[in-house]
Scaffold this motif. Structure first.
Motif, short mmCIF file in Angstrom:
data_model
loop_
_atom_site.label_atom_id
_atom_site.label_comp_id
_atom_site.label_asym_id
_atom_site.label_seq_id
_atom_site.Cartn_x
_atom_site.Cartn_y
_atom_site.Cartn_z
N LEU A 97 0.82 -1.22 0.00
CA LEU A 97 0.00 0.00 0.00
C LEU A 97 0.84 1.26 0.00
N LYS A 98 0.25 2.33 -0.47
CA LYS A 98 0.93 3.64 -0.42
C LYS A 98 -0.10 4.71 -0.07
N ALA A 99 0.37 5.89 0.22
CA ALA A 99 -0.53 7.00 0.56
C ALA A 99 -1.55 7.20 -0.54
N GLY A 100 -2.79 7.43 -0.14
CA GLY A 100 -3.85 7.64 -1.12
C GLY A 100 -4.65 6.38 -1.42
N ASP A 101 -4.09 5.21 -1.03
CA ASP A 101 -4.80 3.95 -1.28
C ASP A 101 -5.94 3.76 -0.29
N HIS A 102 -6.83 2.85 -0.67
CA HIS A 102 -7.98 2.48 0.16
C HIS A 102 -7.86 0.98 0.43
N LEU A 103 -8.11 0.58 1.68
CA LEU A 103 -7.99 -0.83 2.06
C LEU A 103 -9.32 -1.29 2.63
N LEU A 104 -9.83 -2.41 2.12
CA LEU A 104 -11.03 -3.02 2.70
C LEU A 104 -10.59 -4.11 3.66
N ALA A 108 -6.27 -3.06 -1.92
CA ALA A 108 -6.19 -4.42 -1.36
C ALA A 108 -7.39 -4.70 -0.46
N ILE A 109 -7.67 -6.01 -0.31
CA ILE A 109 -8.68 -6.48 0.63
C ILE A 109 -7.98 -7.41 1.61
N LEU A 110 -8.17 -7.14 2.90
CA LEU A 110 -7.59 -8.00 3.94
C LEU A 110 -8.71 -8.86 4.50
N LEU A 111 -8.58 -10.17 4.33
CA LEU A 111 -9.62 -11.06 4.83
C LEU A 111 -9.05 -12.05 5.82
N GLU A 112 -9.94 -12.54 6.64
CA GLU A 112 -9.55 -13.57 7.61
C GLU A 112 -10.69 -14.56 7.61
N SER A 113 -10.40 -15.82 7.31
CA SER A 113 -11.48 -16.81 7.22
C SER A 113 -10.99 -18.12 7.82
N PRO A 114 -11.69 -18.64 8.84
CA PRO A 114 -12.82 -18.02 9.53
C PRO A 114 -12.39 -16.78 10.30
N GLY A 115 -13.36 -15.90 10.56
CA GLY A 115 -13.06 -14.64 11.24
C GLY A 115 -12.68 -14.86 12.70
N SER A 116 -11.90 -13.93 13.23
CA SER A 116 -11.49 -14.01 14.63
C SER A 116 -12.72 -14.02 15.53
N LEU A 117 -12.71 -14.84 16.51
CA LEU A 117 -13.71 -14.95 17.59
C LEU A 117 -15.07 -15.50 17.15
N ALA A 120 -13.96 -16.85 -4.49
CA ALA A 120 -14.83 -15.88 -5.16
C ALA A 120 -14.34 -14.46 -4.93
N LEU A 121 -13.92 -14.20 -3.69
CA LEU A 121 -13.44 -12.86 -3.35
C LEU A 121 -12.16 -12.54 -4.12
N ALA A 122 -11.25 -13.52 -4.19
CA ALA A 122 -9.97 -13.31 -4.89
C ALA A 122 -10.22 -13.07 -6.38
N ALA A 123 -11.13 -13.84 -6.97
CA ALA A 123 -11.39 -13.69 -8.41
C ALA A 123 -12.02 -12.33 -8.70
N ALA A 124 -13.00 -11.95 -7.86
CA ALA A 124 -13.68 -10.67 -8.10
C ALA A 124 -12.72 -9.50 -7.88
N ILE A 149 -7.45 -5.48 -7.76
CA ILE A 149 -7.28 -5.32 -6.31
C ILE A 149 -6.61 -6.58 -5.75
N LEU A 150 -5.62 -6.39 -4.88
CA LEU A 150 -4.92 -7.52 -4.27
C LEU A 150 -5.72 -8.07 -3.09
N THR A 151 -5.60 -9.37 -2.84
CA THR A 151 -6.20 -9.96 -1.64
C THR A 151 -5.09 -10.48 -0.72
N ILE A 152 -5.28 -10.21 0.56
CA ILE A 152 -4.35 -10.68 1.60
C ILE A 152 -5.19 -11.50 2.58
N ALA A 153 -4.81 -12.75 2.83
CA ALA A 153 -5.59 -13.58 3.75
C ALA A 153 -4.78 -13.92 4.99
N ASP A 154 -5.38 -13.75 6.15
CA ASP A 154 -4.78 -14.27 7.39
C ASP A 154 -5.13 -15.76 7.43
N ASN A 155 -4.12 -16.58 7.26
CA ASN A 155 -4.30 -18.03 7.10
C ASN A 155 -3.91 -18.79 8.37
#
Ligand SMILES: Cc1ncc(COP(=O)(O)O)c(C=O)c1O
Length: 382
Positions: free
Chosen positions: A88-95, A141-150, A159-163, A169-175
């Motif tokens: 990421l850099k300044a000006g970017d948006h992260l989901l 980028a999209i930061l996902l965690e599956s299953p979600g914490s707690l 599906a998320l990665a393909a879309a 947009i890059l996808t980052i997964a907490d694995n």
């Protein structure tokens, strides 16, 4: 030579004396170079980049994740934040998924905001189209965690990665839940897979370590450069412990998963329990995605109790004798925490129907864990 000088140089290692099963643990900041030319020819010139144990671990993790390269960090949290900073850099948006590990949220809110990166949290129950509908032209980028914490919401990573990819947009997964073994985010099209090795890979609740892996050489180059630029470094002894943990990961996970399911099934039948949030449990939320994408389960899941006061939840936790009360998971021992105090920082308020607890099921005998939980549930209803 004077004895003072001989003391400095005596016993220096020129080459390995014997080949062992595991790599030697080289402790070194200084790397001695063979000649003057090597000082500047790009030869590994400094121990911060890693030595034998760190390189062996990086190679093993790359293989486990199906990656071209994996990098190491001194904690799982450092790995998540480093992956974000690398791309990421300044000006970017992260989901960011709203069920993200809570300290990652603090990083996004306190640090990214200072560097001009806008962050938006999305409801973990949204499908890929719903998540992408929140993307702006600045979304990088999209930061996902599956299953979600707690609360263990499953996301359709493929599906998320393909879309996301279709929108650049890059996808980052907490694995971390999948431990690199139970699911393969990179094979699902995710760009970057992050793990807190602290959990199942190290497996003994005594080491902090994280990793970032990618199958894309260009992203890999960004991540590698960012490790060097930020000065991330991990200790050889820690890398060695993670490598040792990897050797028994599949055996330990099988036992964690099996006992976890036994306990989860039992809990689902108890009158004090409203729902068990365990993706591998038939009928539980996210079970269809788990069946499609996962080869097994670990021992971490959620339990929603019948409505009751925080004092009753504390009485339940205090009645536990085998389960420890502690954050983290993935070690050989069983742990329990209450979750509700953490849920307040989420953007989307979800009513789970009662107090939420998280259990980590260790390697103890299932019957002993069940007896411990029965005692604790008695305390809840007392
Ligand atoms: C899903 C997840 N990711 C990352 C981390 C952070 O790992 P570490 O404690 O090694 O910083 C944790 C820790 O609990 C976690 O649960």
């Amino acid at each position: 030579m004077d004895e003072e000088t001989r003391l400095i140089h005596a016993g220096a290692v020129d080459s390995l004396r014997a080949k062992t099963v595991s790599p030697p643990v080289q402790r070194g900041s200084t790397v001695l170079l063979p000649n003057a030319k090597a000082l500047y020819d790009g030869t590994l010139g400094y121990g911060r980049a890693g030595l034998s144990a760190q390189f062996a671990l990086m190679d093993a993790l790359a293989e486990l994740e199906g990656a071209t390269a994996a990098q190491l960090y001194p904690s799982g949290l450092a790995a998540v934040t480093a992956a974000i900073m690398a791309v990421l850099k300044a000006g970017d948006h992260l989901l960011v998924v709203d069920t993200v590990y809570q300290p990652v949220r603090y990083f996004c809110d306190r640090v990214l905001s200072r560097f001009g990166v806008a962050v938006q949290y999305y409801d973990a129950r949204l499908d890929a189209a719903g998540v992408l509908a929140l993307a702006t032209p600045a979304t990088r980028a999209i930061l996902l965690e599956s299953p979600g914490s707690l609360s263990f919401e499953m996301q359709d990573m493929a599906a998320l990665a393909a879309a996301a990819r279709a929108r650049g947009i890059l996808t980052i997964a907490d694995n971390t839940w999948g431990a690199g073994l139970l699911v393969k985010p990179l094979a699902q099209g995710v760009d970057i897979s992050v793990q807190a090795l602290t959990k199942y890979v190290c497996g003994h609740s005594d080491v902090f370590l994280g990793s970032v892996a990618t199958a894309d050489p260009a992203t890999g180059a960004l991540i590698k450069a960012s490790v060097a630029d930020h000065g991330w470094s991990v200790a050889p002894d820690d890398a060695y412990q993670a490598l040792r943990g990897l050797r028994t990961l599949s055996t330990r996970l099988a036992r964690h998963g099996e006992t976890g399911l036994t306990v989860a099934r039992w809990l689902a039948d108890q009158p004090e329990v409203l729902t068990v949030l365990h993706p591998a449990l038939p009928g539980a939320p996210g079970h269809a995605l788990w069946t499609r994408d996962y080869s097994g389960t670990c021992g971490l899941f959620g339990v929603v109790l019948q409505p009751g006061s925080p004092a009753r939840v504390e009485a339940l936790l205090d009645a536990l004798e085998i389960f420890g009360l502690g954050f983290s998971w993935g070690g050989f021992e069983s742990l329990a925490i209450s979750c509700d105090p953490q849920l307040t920082s989420r953007t989307v308020a979800v009513d789970y129907g009662g107090p939420l607890m998280r259990l980590h099921i260790g390697l103890e005998a299932p019957a002993d864990l069940i007896a411990d939980l029965r005692r604790a549930l008695d305390a809840y209803s007392a």
